[in-house]
Design a protein around this motif. Structure first.
Motif, mmCIF file in Angstrom:
data_model
loop_
_atom_site.group_PDB
_atom_site.id
_atom_site.type_symbol
_atom_site.label_atom_id
_atom_site.label_comp_id
_atom_site.label_asym_id
_atom_site.label_seq_id
_atom_site.Cartn_x
_atom_site.Cartn_y
_atom_site.Cartn_z
ATOM 1 N N GLY A 26 0.776 -1.209 -0.157
ATOM 2 C CA GLY A 26 0.128 -0.127 -0.098
ATOM 3 C C GLY A 26 0.820 1.183 0.177
ATOM 4 N N LYS A 27 0.810 2.178 1.089
ATOM 5 C CA LYS A 27 1.796 3.024 0.922
ATOM 6 C C LYS A 27 2.688 3.141 2.420
ATOM 7 N N LYS A 28 2.770 2.060 2.800
ATOM 8 C CA LYS A 28 3.768 1.770 3.705
ATOM 9 C C LYS A 28 5.111 0.713 3.274
ATOM 10 N N GLN A 29 6.203 1.287 3.687
ATOM 11 C CA GLN A 29 7.433 0.495 3.236
ATOM 12 C C GLN A 29 7.435 -0.719 3.991
ATOM 13 N N VAL A 30 7.900 -1.893 3.108
ATOM 14 C CA VAL A 30 7.825 -3.239 3.795
ATOM 15 C C VAL A 30 9.071 -3.280 4.832
ATOM 16 N N THR A 31 8.776 -3.702 5.867
ATOM 17 C CA THR A 31 9.685 -4.098 6.758
ATOM 18 C C THR A 31 10.487 -5.407 6.562
ATOM 19 N N LEU A 32 11.746 -5.525 7.520
ATOM 20 C CA LEU A 32 12.402 -6.629 7.368
ATOM 21 C C LEU A 32 11.622 -7.972 7.769
ATOM 22 N N ALA A 33 10.584 -7.662 8.900
ATOM 23 C CA ALA A 33 9.807 -8.667 9.375
ATOM 24 C C ALA A 33 8.695 -9.383 8.480
ATOM 25 N N VAL A 34 8.339 -8.172 7.777
ATOM 26 C CA VAL A 34 7.305 -8.802 6.526
ATOM 27 C C VAL A 34 8.278 -9.494 5.521
ATOM 28 N N PHE A 35 9.148 -8.921 5.104
ATOM 29 C CA PHE A 35 10.154 -9.522 3.879
ATOM 30 C C PHE A 35 10.606 -10.817 4.378
ATOM 31 N N ARG A 36 11.087 -11.377 5.664
ATOM 32 C CA ARG A 36 11.444 -12.454 6.071
ATOM 33 C C ARG A 36 10.169 -13.832 5.842
ATOM 34 N N GLN A 37 8.853 -13.040 5.855
ATOM 35 C CA GLN A 37 7.770 -14.122 5.572
ATOM 36 C C GLN A 37 7.749 -14.658 3.997
ATOM 37 N N LEU A 38 8.546 -13.950 3.150
ATOM 38 C CA LEU A 38 8.679 -14.361 1.640
ATOM 39 C C LEU A 38 8.939 -15.822 1.593
ATOM 40 N N GLU A 39 8.586 -16.658 0.952
ATOM 41 C CA GLU A 39 9.075 -18.024 0.539
ATOM 42 C C GLU A 39 10.406 -17.970 -0.012
ATOM 43 N N ASP A 40 11.377 -18.539 0.252
ATOM 44 C CA ASP A 40 12.719 -18.899 -0.363
ATOM 45 C C ASP A 40 12.609 -19.909 -1.551
ATOM 46 N N GLU A 41 12.689 -19.407 -2.744
ATOM 47 C CA GLU A 41 12.783 -20.293 -3.890
ATOM 48 C C GLU A 41 13.518 -19.931 -5.008
ATOM 49 N N GLU A 42 14.106 -20.981 -5.660
ATOM 50 C CA GLU A 42 15.144 -20.775 -6.753
ATOM 51 C C GLU A 42 14.430 -20.013 -8.009
ATOM 52 N N ILE A 43 14.958 -18.810 -8.400
ATOM 53 C CA ILE A 43 14.192 -18.246 -9.516
ATOM 54 C C ILE A 43 15.035 -18.672 -10.855
ATOM 55 N N ILE A 44 16.091 -19.320 -10.819
ATOM 56 C CA ILE A 44 16.634 -20.015 -12.250
ATOM 57 C C ILE A 44 16.100 -21.247 -12.153
ATOM 58 N N LYS A 45 15.733 -21.691 -13.334
ATOM 59 C CA LYS A 45 15.176 -22.933 -13.658
ATOM 60 C C LYS A 45 16.144 -24.084 -13.653
ATOM 61 N N PRO A 46 15.990 -25.154 -13.193
ATOM 62 C CA PRO A 46 17.066 -26.433 -13.127
ATOM 63 C C PRO A 46 17.406 -26.716 -14.603
ATOM 64 N N LEU A 47 16.469 -26.709 -15.723
ATOM 65 C CA LEU A 47 16.956 -27.325 -16.951
ATOM 66 C C LEU A 47 17.528 -26.541 -17.871
ATOM 67 N N ASP A 48 17.010 -25.439 -18.132
ATOM 68 C CA ASP A 48 17.270 -24.362 -19.321
ATOM 69 C C ASP A 48 17.733 -23.097 -18.595
ATOM 70 N N ALA A 49 18.065 -22.885 -17.415
ATOM 71 C CA ALA A 49 18.627 -21.937 -16.843
ATOM 72 C C ALA A 49 18.110 -20.589 -16.954
ATOM 73 N N GLY A 50 16.822 -20.525 -17.504
ATOM 74 C CA GLY A 50 15.923 -19.312 -17.623
ATOM 75 C C GLY A 50 15.502 -19.018 -16.261
ATOM 76 N N LEU A 51 14.582 -17.936 -16.253
ATOM 77 C CA LEU A 51 13.780 -17.428 -15.072
ATOM 78 C C LEU A 51 12.404 -17.967 -14.950
#
Length: 220
Positions: A26-51
């Motif tokens: 919204g209008k509030k800057q994201v805090t570290l506490a909220v950022f930590r809740q994001l799931e950690d997942e690889e963005i580079i695909k395992p076969l073709d190395a695309g995103l």
């Protein structure tokens, strides 16, 4: 709690007068506490190395304190209707796991590569071909090597690991090993053709795209 959840729908990137971009809900800057809740997942695909999704930007923060790690960046990205975060290592230190990596070294072993070969020597040399026994059970091995500036990682089957450690190499062993390699890689496969399947260009392209993302700032 739902009002503070970070999603593509309620998150935006705002630009201050000095052109500092901030990740907001919204209008509030994201805090570290909220950022930590994001799931950690690889963005580079395992076969073709695309995103695997749409990258939003880089964030100079990681909950697990990784300042001593090899060169890498942290990325916020969108997967479908959700946001993710990912740690992406520079291709030269990435140890990128790819199916063709193990097959390539298995083909080299079928050609006669063993632990006495100059390509496998040199402790601490990032360019050498490392082959060893994996930590898990079953005698399965692993390999790590650098090809055209990109570091790859992959499994090596136990029979190849045994031959790699052996001082004696017979013609019938070579034929049996090539049969195992070509069952997977195709009847005319060679070490060169397998190496050509390593996604060097794609991995470098993905890295450059992510490295060039704008930095997003998060509130303390």
């Amino acid at each position: 709690m739902t009002g503070k959840q970070l999603t593509p729908q309620n998150a935006t990137i705002s630009t201050a007068s000095i052109h500092v971009q901030a990740l907001t809900i919204g209008k509030k800057q994201v805090t570290l506490a909220v950022f930590r809740q994001l799931e950690d997942e690889e963005i580079i695909k395992p076969l073709d190395a695309g995103l695997a999704g749409e990258p939003w930007g880089r964030v100079n923060y990681h909950p697990d304190k990784c300042s001593g790690d090899k060169e890498h960046i942290h990325v916020v990205w969108q997967k479908g209707e959700e946001l993710r975060r990912a740690t992406v290592y520079k291709p030269s230190v990435a140890a990128y796991r790819h199916p063709a990596a193990g097959l390539y070294v298995e083909a080299l072993i079928a050609e006669g590569l063993d632990h006495r070969d100059p390509r496998t020597s040199g402790f601490g040399d990032a360019s050498r071909i490392q082959v060893g026994k994996a930590e898990r059970e079953g005698g399965v091995g692993f390999t790590r090597f650098t090809y055209q500036g990109v570091q790859f990682h992959g499994p090596v089957r136990s029979e190849f690991l045994t031959v790699f450690r052996n001082h004696y190499f017979r013609q019938d062993q070579a034929e049996a090993l090539w049969h195992r390699v070509r069952q997977v890689a195709g009847p005319d496969a060679t070490s060169e053709s397998i190496a050509a399947g390593l996604p060097v260009l794609a991995l470098n392209t993905s890295w450059r795209r992510l490295k060039d993302l704008p930095q997003l700032f998060i509130a303390v």
